[in-house]
Design an enzyme around this catalytic site. Structure first.
Site, mmCIF file in Angstrom:
data_model
loop_
_atom_site.group_PDB
_atom_site.id
_atom_site.type_symbol
_atom_site.label_atom_id
_atom_site.label_comp_id
_atom_site.label_asym_id
_atom_site.label_seq_id
_atom_site.Cartn_x
_atom_site.Cartn_y
_atom_site.Cartn_z
ATOM 1 N N LYS A 21 0.855 -1.195 0.000
ATOM 2 C CA LYS A 21 0.000 0.000 0.000
ATOM 3 C C LYS A 21 0.885 1.238 0.000
ATOM 4 C CE LYS A 21 -3.124 2.536 3.157
ATOM 5 N NZ LYS A 21 -4.003 2.475 4.361
ATOM 6 N N ASP A 25 -2.289 10.049 4.176
ATOM 7 C CA ASP A 25 -3.677 9.666 4.419
ATOM 8 C C ASP A 25 -4.336 10.685 5.355
ATOM 9 O OD1 ASP A 25 -6.102 8.454 4.742
ATOM 10 O OD2 ASP A 25 -5.347 6.690 5.830
ATOM 11 N N LYS A 65 -9.469 12.673 9.148
ATOM 12 C CA LYS A 65 -8.923 12.196 10.417
ATOM 13 C C LYS A 65 -8.820 13.355 11.408
ATOM 14 C CE LYS A 65 -6.070 8.382 8.712
ATOM 15 N NZ LYS A 65 -6.787 7.313 9.434
ATOM 16 N N ASP A 122 1.792 6.009 5.772
ATOM 17 C CA ASP A 122 0.829 5.107 5.148
ATOM 18 C C ASP A 122 1.334 4.509 3.832
ATOM 19 O OD1 ASP A 122 -1.551 3.897 5.740
ATOM 20 O OD2 ASP A 122 -2.800 5.358 4.677
ATOM 21 N N ASP A 133 -11.834 7.089 4.390
ATOM 22 C CA ASP A 133 -10.608 6.778 5.134
ATOM 23 C C ASP A 133 -10.208 5.306 4.978
ATOM 24 O OD1 ASP A 133 -8.413 7.290 6.657
ATOM 25 O OD2 ASP A 133 -9.472 7.458 8.569
ATOM 26 N N GLU A 158 -9.187 3.836 2.469
ATOM 27 C CA GLU A 158 -8.686 3.995 1.085
ATOM 28 C C GLU A 158 -7.691 2.910 0.703
ATOM 29 O OE1 GLU A 158 -7.424 5.436 3.638
ATOM 30 O OE2 GLU A 158 -5.318 4.922 3.337
ATOM 31 N N ARG A 173 -7.689 -0.347 1.132
ATOM 32 C CA ARG A 173 -8.302 -1.515 0.488
ATOM 33 C C ARG A 173 -8.741 -1.205 -0.939
ATOM 34 N NH1 ARG A 173 -12.510 -2.119 5.270
ATOM 35 N NH2 ARG A 173 -10.663 -1.298 6.326
HETATM 36 N N1 BES Z 1 -3.970 4.260 7.195
HETATM 37 C C1 BES Z 1 -5.096 3.992 8.003
HETATM 38 C C2 BES Z 1 -4.830 2.929 9.071
HETATM 39 C C3 BES Z 1 -3.837 3.275 10.135
HETATM 40 C C4 BES Z 1 -4.258 3.814 11.331
HETATM 41 C C5 BES Z 1 -2.517 2.973 9.980
HETATM 42 C C6 BES Z 1 -3.343 4.075 12.330
HETATM 43 C C7 BES Z 1 -1.599 3.237 10.988
HETATM 44 C C8 BES Z 1 -2.025 3.785 12.165
HETATM 45 C C9 BES Z 1 -6.257 3.492 7.147
HETATM 46 O O1 BES Z 1 -6.318 3.988 5.869
HETATM 47 C C10 BES Z 1 -7.512 3.877 7.844
HETATM 48 O O2 BES Z 1 -7.700 5.044 8.047
HETATM 49 N N2 BES Z 1 -8.342 2.891 8.187
HETATM 50 C C11 BES Z 1 -9.567 3.133 8.840
HETATM 51 C C12 BES Z 1 -10.557 2.084 8.394
HETATM 52 C C13 BES Z 1 -11.961 2.348 8.853
HETATM 53 C C14 BES Z 1 -12.520 3.589 8.200
HETATM 54 C C15 BES Z 1 -12.791 1.145 8.530
HETATM 55 C C16 BES Z 1 -9.362 3.058 10.353
HETATM 56 O O3 BES Z 1 -8.545 2.261 10.798
HETATM 57 O O4 BES Z 1 -9.977 3.838 11.067
HETATM 58 ZN ZN ZN Z 2 -4.488 4.588 5.063
HETATM 59 ZN ZN ZN Z 3 -7.352 5.863 5.794
#
Ligand code: BES
Ligand code: ZN
Ligand code: ZN
Length: 492
Positions: free
Chosen positions: A257, A262, A269, A280, A339, A341, A343
């Site tokens: 990825k 992000d 966020k 990210d 968020d 993104e 996947r």
């Molecule tokens: N890049 C983030 C995940 C992340 C969070 C990585 C903290 C490292 C530290 C990812 O893109 C994300 O924001 N995922 C969301 C998914 C949710 C919306 C289902 C999350 O984890 O909140």
């Molecule tokens: Zn991310």
């Molecule tokens: Zn994200």
């Protein structure tokens, strides 16, 4: 900047620092040195200032009585619990002490104490790994050079082992690439753009790696719509990069990825910690460095490494919750949270690599979910797969390298989470329950028949503070794990 590591037969030369280990309550083998130090170590033990407990450090000035100016004794814990990972950690702690003392020329005996069923070469490799990884600093943007002036120039490993140099060279190669990941990941988003990552990949051409960079117009024609949906809110053009090394019918593929920043997109966020979302892109950086290592070691494997890279931003052109997007493999995705993104960008990449290369195994690495950090913290990568054999291989590689993985289930019952009312699949569940598994279940929609593993490195790609041989910020996790895994695929 570069520390020279050498194996040396016989005992010669003067050092700024000599590093040695001591097991809990095992004073016997330090006695000879301690005698020359007027029994300072014994005295410290007596006062319970130093017991040999794991991680304890005691440095002693030799006042010229030994060929080293200072001695650093490191507690190694109980002899029966001692592992290769303990060697790495001790070496990592030692090198940081050396750095703080500005001990330029160091020698270490940490490879001497036996552990598990290791050979001396393996223990030497562990010393090199801990030392190289522990010495890392991200300071190229500091114009005040005071900190940079402190250095370790040389680390000497005394041994008669004829294989030592080879072990050192290999460990150095893998760890140098691991530090390359740390540099890429720590570099902020205004500098490390998608184009920057593509350029890093293109540099591998000189190592005999084929590199193809797909740009936006080509990706549009190819139907990478899930990836492009994420990229459409950003001013930075997206790239999809495919690297190829070696030949042969068994192809292994690793996909990372590459979100260079992000922000969360419209589902933005919170302020706190948003700056860390430059990390990210750790998956992408890892597959670049994995390719680099494999090419440098000339491993005889046929490897594809690929990554989609873009930013996840907010603008009038951003994708919006509720959007229905048709992926590369023609599934309609009801995108419910901008968020989530990672996947989206991986889905097209996975289907494409499977179709183009029919790999024998496909592994993706992604900082995919905050839920994985909640579940496992910093000491295990989340692993999800339906292939038990691949799980076992990676679990073993994790044990050997200290980059441990922990499996989470992908049972059919979890599929319900992503059932969509309006399209084929939702991109996220209605709640955050089983968030890490939900991410993997989504990705599974884009892999038809290839044995595939999803590695969620959200918790392991980044360390909140210096710990053992990890340094605050990017860790470079995944390189040592996957090199170890691939080495066992080499046919000799
Ligand atoms: N890049 C983030 C995940 C992340 C969070 C990585 C903290 C490292 C530290 C990812 O893109 C994300 O924001 N995922 C969301 C998914 C949710 C919306 C289902 C999350 O984890 O909140
Ligand atoms: Zn991310
Ligand atoms: Zn994200």
């Amino acid at each position: 900047m570069h520390m020279k590591i050498t194996a040396q037969k016989g005992d010669n030369g003067r050092y700024d620092l000599l590093v040695m280990g001591m097991f809990e309550q095992e004073v016997e083998h330090i006695k000879k040195i301690d005698e020359k130090l007027n029994g300072e170590i014994a005295a410290a033990i007596k006062k319970k200032e130093f017991t040999g407990e794991t991680g304890q450090l005691k440095s002693i000035s030799t006042l010229g009585k030994l060929p080293a100016e200072k001695i650093l004794v490191i507690g190694l814990g109980k002899k029966t619990d001692y592992t290769k990972e303990n060697i790495r950690r001790a070496a990592g702690a030692a090198i940081r002490v050396a750095l703080s003392l500005n001990a330029r020329k160091c020698t270490t005996l940490l490879h001497e104490a036996e552990c598990e069923s290791t050979t001396e070469s393996e223990r030497i490799a562990a010393v090199v790994e801990g030392s190289v990884l522990g010495l890392y600093r991200f300071n190229q943007y500091k114009t005040d050079k005071k900190e940079q002036e402190k250095q370790v120039d040389e680390l000497v490993i005394p041994t008669n082992n004829s294989e030592a140099n080879e072990a050192i060279h290999k460990a150095e190669t893998v760890c140098t690439s691991t530090l390359h990941v740390r540099d890429m990941v720590n570099t902020p988003a205004n500098i490390a753009t998608p184009r920057y990552l593509a350029d890093e990949a293109l540099k591998l051409k000189k190592l005999g790696v084929k590199v193809k960079v797909y740009e936006k117009d080509e990706l549009q024609k190819m139907g990478f719509n899930a990836f492009l949906a994420v990229a459409q809110g950003s001013a930075q053009p997206p790239v999809f990069v495919v690297m190829e090394y070696g030949s042969g019918k068994d192809v292994y593929a690793c996909i990372g990825k590459g979100i260079t920043f992000d922000s969360g997109g419209l589902n933005i966020k919170p302020t706190t910690g948003m700056e860390d979302m430059k990390m990210d892109k750790a998956g992408a950086a890892t597959v670049i460095a994995l390719m680099e290592t494999v090419a440098r070691l000339k491993l005889s494997v046929h490897l594809i490494c690929a990554f989609p890279a873009c930013e996840n931003m907010l603008s009038g052109t951003s994708y919006k919750p509720g959007d229905i997007i048709t992926s590369y493999n023609k599934k309609n995705i009801e995108m419910m949270n901008t968020d989530a993104e990672g996947r989206m960008v991986l889905s097209d990449a996975l289907s494409f690599i499977e179709k183009q290369y029919a790999p024998k195994a496909m592994i993706d690495l992604a900082t995919l979910t905050g839920a994985c950090v909640v579940a496992l913290g910093y000491w295990a990568t989340g692993l999800m797969t339906t292939d038990d054999g691949l799980f076992e291989q990676l679990r073993d590689a994790g044990k050997e390298t200290g980059e441990r993985v922990w499996r989470l289930p992908l049972w059919d019952e979890y599929k319900d989470i992503l059932r969509s009312e309006n399209a084929d699949v939702r991109s996220v569940g209605r709640s955050y329950d089983a968030g890490t598994i939900a991410g993997a279940i989504f990705l599974k929609n884009f892999v038809e028949k290839t044995p595939w593993v999803h590695l969620d490195i959200a918790g392991t790609a980044w360390m909140p503070e210096n710990k053992y041989y990890y340094t605050k910020g990017a860790t470079g996790t995944g390189v040592r794990l996957l090199v170890n895994w691939l080495e066992k695929k080499v046919k000799d």
